[in-house]
Design an enzyme around this catalytic site. Structure first.
Site, mmCIF file in Angstrom:
data_model
loop_
_atom_site.group_PDB
_atom_site.id
_atom_site.type_symbol
_atom_site.label_atom_id
_atom_site.label_comp_id
_atom_site.label_asym_id
_atom_site.label_seq_id
_atom_site.Cartn_x
_atom_site.Cartn_y
_atom_site.Cartn_z
ATOM 1 N N GLU A 69 0.777 -1.199 -0.015
ATOM 2 C CA GLU A 69 0.049 -0.095 0.033
ATOM 3 C C GLU A 69 0.867 1.099 -0.117
ATOM 4 O O GLU A 69 0.837 2.078 0.905
ATOM 5 C CB GLU A 69 -1.008 0.277 1.201
ATOM 6 C CG GLU A 69 -1.840 -1.218 1.145
ATOM 7 C CD GLU A 69 -3.026 -1.079 2.092
ATOM 8 O OE1 GLU A 69 -3.244 -0.007 2.988
ATOM 9 O OE2 GLU A 69 -3.826 -1.722 1.928
ATOM 10 N N GLU A 112 -5.471 -8.765 0.686
ATOM 11 C CA GLU A 112 -6.480 -8.394 1.891
ATOM 12 C C GLU A 112 -7.644 -8.066 1.398
ATOM 13 O O GLU A 112 -7.856 -7.291 0.725
ATOM 14 C CB GLU A 112 -5.702 -7.213 2.598
ATOM 15 C CG GLU A 112 -4.428 -7.436 3.196
ATOM 16 C CD GLU A 112 -4.007 -6.142 4.143
ATOM 17 O OE1 GLU A 112 -4.658 -5.168 4.551
ATOM 18 O OE2 GLU A 112 -2.641 -5.758 3.976
HETATM 19 N N1 8P5 Z 1 -12.794 4.075 3.419
HETATM 20 N N2 8P5 Z 1 -12.026 3.252 3.152
HETATM 21 N N3 8P5 Z 1 -11.461 2.601 3.051
HETATM 22 C C1 8P5 Z 1 -10.430 2.054 2.831
HETATM 23 C C2 8P5 Z 1 -9.274 2.535 3.253
HETATM 24 C C3 8P5 Z 1 -8.110 1.313 3.410
HETATM 25 C C4 8P5 Z 1 -6.729 1.990 3.813
HETATM 26 N N4 8P5 Z 1 -6.264 1.036 4.723
HETATM 27 C C5 8P5 Z 1 -6.053 -0.246 4.490
HETATM 28 O O1 8P5 Z 1 -6.039 -0.631 3.381
HETATM 29 C C6 8P5 Z 1 -5.344 -0.965 5.598
HETATM 30 C C7 8P5 Z 1 -4.665 -2.024 5.116
HETATM 31 C C8 8P5 Z 1 -3.448 -2.528 5.686
HETATM 32 O O2 8P5 Z 1 -2.290 -3.370 4.820
HETATM 33 C C9 8P5 Z 1 -3.410 -3.394 7.068
HETATM 34 O O3 8P5 Z 1 -2.138 -3.386 7.819
HETATM 35 C C10 8P5 Z 1 -4.542 -2.807 7.775
HETATM 36 O O4 8P5 Z 1 -4.593 -3.521 9.315
HETATM 37 C C11 8P5 Z 1 -5.956 -2.946 7.060
HETATM 38 C C12 8P5 Z 1 -7.137 -2.680 7.931
HETATM 39 O O5 8P5 Z 1 -7.193 -1.200 8.102
HETATM 40 C C13 8P5 Z 1 -5.749 -2.263 5.831
#
Ligand code: 8P5
Length: 451
Positions: A166, A356
């Site tokens: 990301e 994910e």
């Molecule tokens: N509005 N809205 N929606 C989506 C925005 C998403 C941005 N955060 C991510 O993708 C993080 C990714 C990360 O790899 C993981 O380390 C996190 O634990 C997960 C859960 O948060 C996801």
């Protein structure tokens, strides 16, 4: 393929990340990371929570691997903590750090679970931050050295490598909004970081390809979301196009077309953010072929035009759909549409891994000792059906990694948001299977969505 069924050999997995689960932050020579520094800075993380202990996975990894084996997963996506390997980010390596990951990989392979290794999942060595971090070009070269060190020592046992997790979140939340480590609020630093993260991917990819005896597949993971206007005002449509340009196309275009999206470059130039023209050889290296694209999908973004907002002239608005504990809409159709778009506009026949997908809900242990999480089962079922439909339409999705194996440190939310299919009692470190874990085990066994 009948709806809800998956191709033979589909890779079923769960995903985690080092800082979110390992703990043991000062053990066996591990150096400080930017998330150690950030989480210990008052006011940055919910109730001052830190990753100091987390799920204590550093000590409990064998039992956690047994839980994965009980789930029946074919693969496990985890990240290596750069500060365990190079405590100062560069220079002197720390053999004890590498030894932990060797033990973990051996435990996985003993249970027939394929390791999928993310090289960077946000825990930059603090010593590199003090030299400029991702906003400093040199960090990209230090990352390539770190990647090559791991390729040389672990490649025989690792069939899938992911360079970056990301880059949008690292660049924007870490350097522009300041919600994540290192907590900067400087758009130019954000754009420099975005480029250096892509450059670091390119340099690691080169190191992998030039390493000769490389046995596995290598790719990058992007968080991608459909971006939709909240109303039918053309200004809202334009605002949606701008956020799509930053959230999705700012990374997809360099990786698959070798250039940043020109509409967004012009937009930022118009704001007095004259992004330096990156060297052409860097853009060519960033667009070098990968073996798969990792996609992290959670929800869509709904936006309105907001003239007063200085960077994007937009604001995100709350949508009408049911939401998870993160306030994110449950929008499985968005995943199918995203996969179709990717195939038609960027990836073609390139394999895709859903690296994910999952949801946070306010889980609690019932008097019967179980954790009933019907909303998570419904979220997962609907998103898997969306993936199945995309596959039936010809999108080459080869695997799905559920976020997450177990409740963990959810960044600025600390331990207040539970994404796991295993409930973690952080007082006792007990892992309790939620109903969704029992359900996911049956899905894997059937290689199909089950009721
Ligand atoms: N509005 N809205 N929606 C989506 C925005 C998403 C941005 N955060 C991510 O993708 C993080 C990714 C990360 O790899 C993981 O380390 C996190 O634990 C997960 C859960 O948060 C996801």
């Amino acid at each position: 393929m009948t709806e809800g069924r998956f191709p033979e050999g589909f890779l079923w997995g769960v995903a985690t990340a080092a800082y979110q689960i390992e703990g043991a932050v000062a053990e066996d020579g591990r150096g400080e990371s930017i998330w150690d520094r950030f989480s210990h800075t008052p006011g940055k993380v919910y109730q001052g929570h830190t990753g100091d202990v987390a799920c204590d996975h550093y000590h409990r990894y064998r039992a956690d691997v047994e839980e994965m084996a009980r789930l029946g997963v074919g693969a496990y996506r985890f990240s290596v903590a750069w500060p365990r390997i190079f405590p100062q980010g560069r220079g002197q390596a720390n053999p004890k750090g590498l030894d932990f990951y060797r033990r973990l990989i051996d435990a996985l392979r003993e249970r027939g679970i394929v390791p999928v290794v993310t090289l960077y999942h946000w825990d930059l060595p603090q010593a590199l931050q003090e030299r400029g971090g991702w906003a400093h070009r040199d960090t990209a070269y230090r990352f390539a050295d770190y990647a090559a060190y791991l390729f040389d020592r672990l490649d025989e046992a690792v069939p899938y490598w992911i360079t970056q997790n990301e880059p949008f979140v690292v660049a924007i939340l870490g350097h522009v909004t300041g919600e994540h480590a290192p907590g900067l609020q400087d758009p130019m630093a954000g754009f420099r970081a975005a480029h250096h993260l892509l450059l670091s991917h390119a340099l690691a990819l080169q190191a992998y390809r030039e390493g000769g005896r490389r046995h596995g597949r290598i790719g990058i993971t992007l968080n991608l979301s459909p971006v939709e206007p909240a109303g039918d005002d053309p200004e809202d449509e334009a605002a949606a196009r701008r956020l799509d340009g930053l959230l999705n196309r700012w990374f997809l275009d360099p990786l698959f077309r070798g250039a940043y999206p020109s509409d967004m470059v012009a937009h930022f130039a118009g704001l007095g953010l004259p992004l330096p023209e990156p060297p052409q050889e860097e853009m060519r290296a960033i667009a070098a072929p990968i073996d798969f694209l990792g996609v992290n999908y959670y929800s869509r973004q709904l936006v309105r035009h907001e003239p007063g907002e200085p960077l994007m002239a937009m604001r995100q608005v709350e949508g009408p759909l049911p939401k998870t504990a993160m306030g994110w809409e449950v929008y499985p159709e968005g995943l199918r549409r995203l996969l179709e778009r990717l195939r038609h506009e960027y990836t073609g026949e390139l394999p895709i891994l859903i690296t994910e997908n999952g949801a946070a809900f306010d889980d609690a242990v019932s008097p019967d000792g179980a954790v009933h999480d019907p909303a998570r089962v419904a979220y997962l079922r609907d998103h898997l059906l969306a993936v199945s439909r995309a596959i039936d339409d010809g999108v080459p999705v080869r695997g799905y990694f559920l976020w997450s194996l177990m409740d963990n440190f959810e960044w600025a939310h600390g331990y207040s948001k539970r994404f796991g299919v295993l409930y973690v009692d952080f007082d006792t470190q007990a892992r309790i299977w939620k109903d969704s874990a029992h359900w996911y085990r049956r899905v894997i066994e059937a290689n199909a969505v089950v009721d």
